[in-house]
Design a protein around this motif. Structure first.
Motif, short mmCIF file in Angstrom:
data_model
loop_
_atom_site.label_atom_id
_atom_site.label_comp_id
_atom_site.label_asym_id
_atom_site.label_seq_id
_atom_site.Cartn_x
_atom_site.Cartn_y
_atom_site.Cartn_z
N GLU A 156 0.84 -1.32 0.09
CA GLU A 156 -0.20 0.12 0.03
C GLU A 156 0.86 1.31 -0.05
OE1 GLU A 156 -3.55 -0.44 0.29
OE2 GLU A 156 -3.66 1.92 0.08
N ASP A 157 2.03 1.18 0.73
CA ASP A 157 2.92 2.48 0.99
C ASP A 157 3.26 2.92 -0.62
OD1 ASP A 157 4.31 0.10 1.02
OD2 ASP A 157 6.26 1.34 1.32
N GLN A 158 3.19 2.21 -1.65
CA GLN A 158 3.88 2.51 -2.86
C GLN A 158 2.94 3.06 -3.80
OE1 GLN A 158 6.88 3.10 -3.70
NE2 GLN A 158 7.75 2.29 -1.77
N LYS A 159 1.52 3.04 -3.19
CA LYS A 159 0.52 3.35 -4.34
C LYS A 159 0.83 4.76 -5.06
CE LYS A 159 -4.50 3.43 -4.18
NZ LYS A 159 -5.44 3.53 -3.18
N GLN A 160 1.39 5.63 -4.05
CA GLN A 160 1.19 7.05 -4.48
C GLN A 160 2.37 7.15 -5.61
OE1 GLN A 160 2.86 10.10 -1.91
NE2 GLN A 160 1.35 11.70 -2.40
N HIS A 161 3.59 6.60 -5.48
CA HIS A 161 4.59 6.39 -6.63
C HIS A 161 4.18 5.73 -7.71
CE1 HIS A 161 7.94 6.54 -3.21
NE2 HIS A 161 7.51 7.85 -3.61
N GLY A 190 -4.37 -8.78 -0.73
CA GLY A 190 -4.05 -9.62 0.41
C GLY A 190 -4.38 -8.81 1.71
N ALA A 191 -4.44 -9.70 2.74
CA ALA A 191 -4.74 -9.40 4.14
C ALA A 191 -3.50 -8.30 4.75
CB ALA A 191 -4.99 -10.39 5.10
N ALA A 192 -2.40 -8.28 4.08
CA ALA A 192 -1.36 -7.40 4.70
C ALA A 192 -0.74 -6.54 3.77
CB ALA A 192 -0.47 -8.39 5.45
N THR A 193 -1.57 -5.74 3.25
CA THR A 193 -0.71 -4.85 2.18
C THR A 193 -0.08 -3.72 2.85
OG1 THR A 193 -2.80 -3.58 1.90
CG2 THR A 193 -2.40 -5.32 0.28
N ARG A 194 -0.10 -3.62 4.05
CA ARG A 194 0.40 -2.51 4.93
C ARG A 194 0.76 -2.97 6.26
NH1 ARG A 194 1.46 2.82 4.30
NH2 ARG A 194 1.93 4.12 6.27
N VAL A 195 1.86 -3.71 6.59
CA VAL A 195 2.02 -4.31 7.81
C VAL A 195 2.80 -3.01 8.61
CG1 VAL A 195 3.75 -5.85 9.07
CG2 VAL A 195 2.54 -6.44 6.80
N MET A 196 2.16 -3.06 10.07
CA MET A 196 2.76 -1.79 10.86
C MET A 196 3.86 -2.38 11.74
SD MET A 196 0.60 0.04 9.07
CE MET A 196 0.67 1.72 10.08
N SER A 197 4.38 -1.24 12.28
CA SER A 197 5.51 -1.60 13.34
C SER A 197 4.67 -2.24 14.72
CB SER A 197 5.97 -0.15 13.43
OG SER A 197 6.67 -0.19 15.06
N LEU A 198 5.56 -3.10 15.13
CA LEU A 198 5.15 -3.91 16.10
C LEU A 198 5.04 -2.89 17.29
CD1 LEU A 198 6.99 -7.36 15.86
CD2 LEU A 198 4.78 -6.77 15.10
N ARG A 199 5.93 -1.92 17.29
CA ARG A 199 6.05 -0.95 18.52
C ARG A 199 4.95 0.13 18.29
NH1 ARG A 199 7.42 -3.43 22.21
NH2 ARG A 199 7.73 -1.56 23.21
N ASP A 200 4.46 0.49 17.29
CA ASP A 200 3.45 1.72 17.13
C ASP A 200 2.71 1.52 15.73
OD1 ASP A 200 2.51 4.03 16.43
OD2 ASP A 200 4.23 5.13 16.30
N LYS A 204 4.61 2.23 9.49
CA LYS A 204 4.57 0.99 8.76
C LYS A 204 6.04 0.39 9.23
CE LYS A 204 7.31 1.75 4.64
NZ LYS A 204 7.42 1.45 3.39
N MET A 205 5.95 -1.10 9.17
CA MET A 205 6.99 -1.80 9.45
C MET A 205 7.89 -1.49 8.52
SD MET A 205 7.38 -5.98 10.14
CE MET A 205 6.57 -5.92 11.40
N SER A 206 9.19 -1.07 8.76
CA SER A 206 10.35 -0.74 7.82
C SER A 206 11.65 -1.03 8.33
CB SER A 206 10.37 0.95 7.84
OG SER A 206 11.17 1.53 7.23
N LYS A 207 12.28 -1.70 7.13
CA LYS A 207 13.80 -1.97 7.39
C LYS A 207 14.69 -1.17 7.91
CE LYS A 207 14.21 -2.86 2.83
NZ LYS A 207 13.57 -1.88 1.92
#
Ligand code: AQP
Length: 344
Positions: A156-161, A190-200, A204-207
């Motif tokens: 989902e995060d890449q939709k704007q690009h 799918g069910a997880a097109t935007r996986v979020m951070s486990l802390r917040d 989004k969860m990010s490398k």
């Protein structure tokens, strides 16, 4: 779908992942898992480790080379077969950089400043960000359109690009009176097109998140996965029976979505099993499914990483195949734009 949207273009799928850190569960569920699933359907599949995107933020050169190989290992461990798909790293195919320059002349500065990823990554000191970080979406458009790709599986995060890629293709076709570039379709499924951070649950969860506890890395062992899930931020309420009950509970919703995507179920199916239970019961079950799905991938990645020369060979061969598709498309683009080509 792409055939009807883009008549006359060969159905072709392109996607890429940056080697800007170790890959995460977000990259797996939002992208990698689906790359393998799309192979062997009607479309040609082209997958790329986008190392030139990674350097828009400073990278240690030796670490970048290693992570490029590790990303390629993650593609293959997730089921991307370099015999079925074209698999390569971006910097080995010069058409990407050349086309990106041509697109820099088509895209408008205002389009770039509107990109939320630029705003997030550049932060308050945007004057000091690299010019590459601002122009990143033009390179991404070049990645996709160098192959006249008709569809791109992304999170989902890449939709704007992706929308900007479509704007560049539309403007190019209009400005030069041609139908040279397709209007690429995003495949966000799918069910997880935007996986979020486990802390917040709002991030989004990010490398590249400074907190390792915020993400599950594809190189984490079973203990690390279980510990991160145990410590994941949640709330004190029991789980509801349907997703509507998760509306104001972003952390809970994230964990349910992750479970659903890993188990190939819908979030409602997961909730019907855990309705009324608290996270004390749900988290160990999530850890179990996460370890069961990710451990074989982690093990295969390690096997591939034992032979870096073989990964380099695969990426080199993939780059040759990619260049064979991209070069004629780039040449035609130059011809359309009036750039003289007379080199024998
Ligand atoms: N959290 C996520 N949930 C779902 N999909 C995700 N993707 C990334 N994070 C999530 C998808 O993975 C593909 C590759 O992304 P990328 O590595 O090129 O860049 P990114 O989206 O900027 O990923 P990161 O992890 O956040 O990288 P950094 O930290 O370097 O910026 C894309 O399809 C993306 O949607």
């Amino acid at each position: 779908m792409s055939e009807t949207t883009n008549p006359g273009f060969t159905p072709r799928i392109f996607s890429g992942i940056q080697p800007s850190g170790g890959l995460t569960l977000g990259n797996y569920l939002g992208a990698l898992k689906r790359f393998a699933a799309l192979q062997g359907e009607q479309s040609e599949t082209i997958y790329c480790v986008v190392d030139m995107h990674a350097i828009t933020v400073w990278q240690d050169p030796e670490a970048l080379r290693m992570r490029t190989r590790e990303a390629a290992a993650a593609f293959m461990a997730s089921g991307v077969d370099p015999a079925q798909s074209v698999l390569f790293n971006q910097s080995q195919v010069t058409a990407h950089a050349e086309l990106a320059w041509l697109f820099n002349t088509v895209a408008r500065v205002g389009w770039m400043y509107r990109m939320t990823q630029f705003k997030d990554k550049a932060g308050k000191n945007s004057e000091n960000a690299s010019l590459g970080l601002l122009a990143y979406p033009a390179l991404m458009a070049a990645d996709i359109l160098a192959y006249q790709a008709t569809a791109v599986p992304v999170g989902e995060d890449q939709k704007q690009h992706l929308e900007l890629t479509r704007d560049i293709a539309t403007k190019f076709n209009h400005d030069y009176g041609v139908n040279h570039f397709p209007i690429t379709e995003p495949l966000i499924e799918g069910a997880a097109t935007r996986v979020m951070s486990l802390r917040d649950g709002s991030k989004k969860m990010s490398k590249s998140d400074p907190s390792d506890a915020s993400r599950i890395n594809l190189t984490d062992n079973a203990d690390a996965i279980a510990q991160k899930i145990r410590k994941a931020r949640t709330d004190a309420d029991p789980l509801p029976g349907t997703v509507e009950g998760l509306r104001d509970r972003p952390e809970a919703r994230n964990l349910i979505n992750i479970f659903a995507a890993l188990a190939d179920e819908s979030p409602d199916q997961v909730l019907s099993r855990f309705e009324g239970q608290g996270f004390g019961a749900f988290k160990p079950a999530l850890a179990e499914v996460a370890v069961a799905k990710l451990s074989p991938i982690t093990a295969k990645m390690a096997e591939f990483m034992d032979d870096p020369a073989e990964i380099d060979r695969i990426l080199g061969t993939g780059a040759e195949r990619a260049a064979a598709i991209a070069t004629p498309i780039l040449d035609r683009t130059k011809d359309i734009m009036g750039l003289l080509r007379s080199r024998p």
